[in-house]
Enzyme design. Structure first.
Site, PDB file in Angstrom:
ATOM      1  N   ARG A  57      -3.304  80.461  83.331  1.00 20.12           N
ATOM      2  CA  ARG A  57      -4.394  79.537  84.143  1.00 20.12           C
ATOM      3  C   ARG A  57      -4.020  78.139  84.584  1.00 20.12           C
ATOM      4  NH1 ARG A  57      -6.996  82.511  81.145  1.00 20.12           N
ATOM      5  NH2 ARG A  57      -5.540  81.824  79.570  1.00 20.12           N
ATOM      6  N   THR A  58      -3.398  77.455  83.707  1.00 19.14           N
ATOM      7  CA  THR A  58      -2.892  75.895  84.329  1.00 19.14           C
ATOM      8  C   THR A  58      -1.989  76.091  85.485  1.00 19.14           C
ATOM      9  OG1 THR A  58      -3.494  75.314  82.060  1.00 19.14           O
ATOM     10  CG2 THR A  58      -2.100  73.924  83.621  1.00 19.14           C
ATOM     11  N   LYS A  85      21.607  77.468  78.513  1.00 22.26           N
ATOM     12  CA  LYS A  85      23.193  77.049  78.086  1.00 22.26           C
ATOM     13  C   LYS A  85      23.339  75.781  77.207  1.00 22.26           C
ATOM     14  CE  LYS A  85      24.589  78.650  82.731  1.00 22.26           C
ATOM     15  NZ  LYS A  85      25.190  78.249  84.037  1.00 22.26           N
ATOM     16  N   ARG A 107       4.691  71.080  81.661  1.00 23.11           N
ATOM     17  CA  ARG A 107       4.112  71.561  80.273  1.00 23.11           C
ATOM     18  C   ARG A 107       5.127  71.511  79.282  1.00 23.11           C
ATOM     19  NH1 ARG A 107      -0.158  76.221  78.958  1.00 23.11           N
ATOM     20  NH2 ARG A 107      -1.510  74.527  79.695  1.00 23.11           N
ATOM     21  N   HIS A 135      -3.970  67.251  77.148  1.00 26.50           N
ATOM     22  CA  HIS A 135      -3.918  68.158  78.377  1.00 26.50           C
ATOM     23  C   HIS A 135      -5.078  67.635  79.387  1.00 26.50           C
ATOM     24  CE1 HIS A 135      -3.787  71.794  80.689  1.00 26.50           C
ATOM     25  NE2 HIS A 135      -3.899  72.538  79.982  1.00 26.50           N
TER      26      HIS A 135
HETATM   27  C1  NCD Z   1      -5.152  75.585  76.753  1.00 29.56           C
HETATM   28  C2  NCD Z   1      -3.901  74.824  76.401  1.00 29.56           C
HETATM   29  O1  NCD Z   1      -2.745  75.554  76.928  1.00 29.56           O
HETATM   30  O2  NCD Z   1      -3.914  74.256  75.851  1.00 29.56           O
HETATM   31  N1  NCD Z   1      -5.276  76.617  77.721  1.00 29.56           N
HETATM   32  C3  NCD Z   1      -5.398  76.443  79.121  1.00 29.56           C
HETATM   33  O3  NCD Z   1      -4.503  75.313  79.377  1.00 29.56           O
HETATM   34  N2  NCD Z   1      -6.308  76.694  79.526  1.00 29.56           N
HETATM   35  C4  NCD Z   1      -5.910  76.323  75.395  1.00 29.56           C
HETATM   36  C5  NCD Z   1      -5.185  77.152  74.671  1.00 29.56           C
HETATM   37  O4  NCD Z   1      -3.762  77.474  74.732  1.00 29.56           O
HETATM   38  O5  NCD Z   1      -5.684  77.508  73.586  1.00 29.56           O
END
Ligand code: NCD
Length: 307
Positions: A57-58, A85, A107, A135
């Protein structure tokens, strides 16, 4: 004040007025995108998505948001990169930045990684999750969803349930809720996965909160029940995960016992903690919540780019 050129590392990087402005902008962009498909605000701008941890999703909603704004997206693919590498994550970020992107979405599994590279990277950075720490853009779409569904955020009672220790969405959501008045947070989890003290330290005096053991103790009072999965990948001890697995499972039968059912949210992915039978209830908002991510992130990108 706009967020032009700013890094977004924490949910605390948003003031209340920023949130209200972004929510309204997200609503406006939703209409424009539904009307015209692709817009031209970000024409000529380039965003890099650099995800060192899995994401559906993100990453997708950031990419869709940039495309719908008329900009371009370059995805950095960890699995075919020179990281294999032995190149360091920091060098990788310097290289990406050297090509001159207008914004970078990161991320990482290392907490505070975006904070560490922000001064060596020229482009604005958006933290899309740094390990169990934060997040912030998930909190943005979470609170945007609450605002849309309930019309306001002030005075609400929000239950946050599940893996509060290793999850990064509960901390960022808590931080963002401090920007509103008279919010009460109920942290619903067994002690071993309760909310971290460092999070409580940050919100103390800014929002009311209470730890509770079981959802049935508070559910009738709640406006929102926000469920999270156990972060299996962050448990040091797999036996502990197995022991906790299935402790809090919310299904339709459980919810139907109560006279009042709050709106049900979940950042997704869900595993076993939220039964698909709940999807048919009018209170189930998690797919809407995921969709809202596109518009909330489009609003944020538009502001950061200053377009
Ligand atoms: C969340 C995350 O990555 O922290 N997912 C997301 O971004 N929608 C929640 C999760 O992974 O549980």
């Amino acid at each position: 004040m706009s967020l032009k050129g700013k890094d977004i590392l924490s949910a605390f990087d948003f003031e209340r007025e920023d949130l209200e402005r972004l929510f309204k902008l997200a609503d406006r962009l939703r209409e424009e995108i539904n009307d015209k498909g692709t817009l031209d605000y970000a024409l000529g701008k380039v965003m890099v998505t650099a995800f060192f941890e899995p994401s559906t999703r993100t990453k997708l909603s950031f990419q869709f948001a940039m495309e719908r704004l008329g900009g371009k997206v370059i995805n950095f693919d960890v699995s075919t990169s020179s990281l294999l590498k032995g190149e360091s994550d920091v060098d990788t970020m310097k290289i990406i930045d050297g090509y001159g992107p207008d914004v970078i979405v990161i991320r990482q599994k290392i907490p505070y990684f975006p904070h560490k590279v922000k001064d060596i990277v020229k482009a604005p950075i958006i933290n899309a999750g740094d390990g169990p720490h934060e997040h912030p853009t998930q909190a943005l779409l979470d609170v945007y969803t609450i605002w849309r569904e309930l019309g306001e955020v002030d005075g609400l009672k929000v239950g946050i349930m599940g893996d509060l220790k290793y999850g990064r969405t509960p901390s960022s959501l808590s931080f963002m809720l401090t920007r509103f008045n008279n919010v009460r947070i109920y942290y619903i989890a067994p002690e071993v996965i309760q909310i971290r003290d460092e999070v409580l330290k940050e919100i103390k005096g800014k929002v009311n909160y209470m730890k509770v053991d079981k959802p049935e103790d508070v559910i009738e009072e709640l406006d929102v029940l926000y469920i999270t999965r156990l972060q299996k990948e962050r448990f040091a001890n797999p036996e502990e995960y197995e022991r906790l697995k299935g402790v809090y499972k919310i299904d339709k039968k459980f919810l139907m016992k109560f006279k009042h059912i709050p709106i049900i949210m979940h950042p997704l992915p869900r595993v076993w903690e939220l039964d698909p039978g709940v999807d048919e209830l009018p209170q189930a908002k998690y797919f809407e919540q995921a969709k809202n991510g596109l518009y909330a992130r489009a609003a944020l990108i538009k502001e950061i780019l200053g377009v």
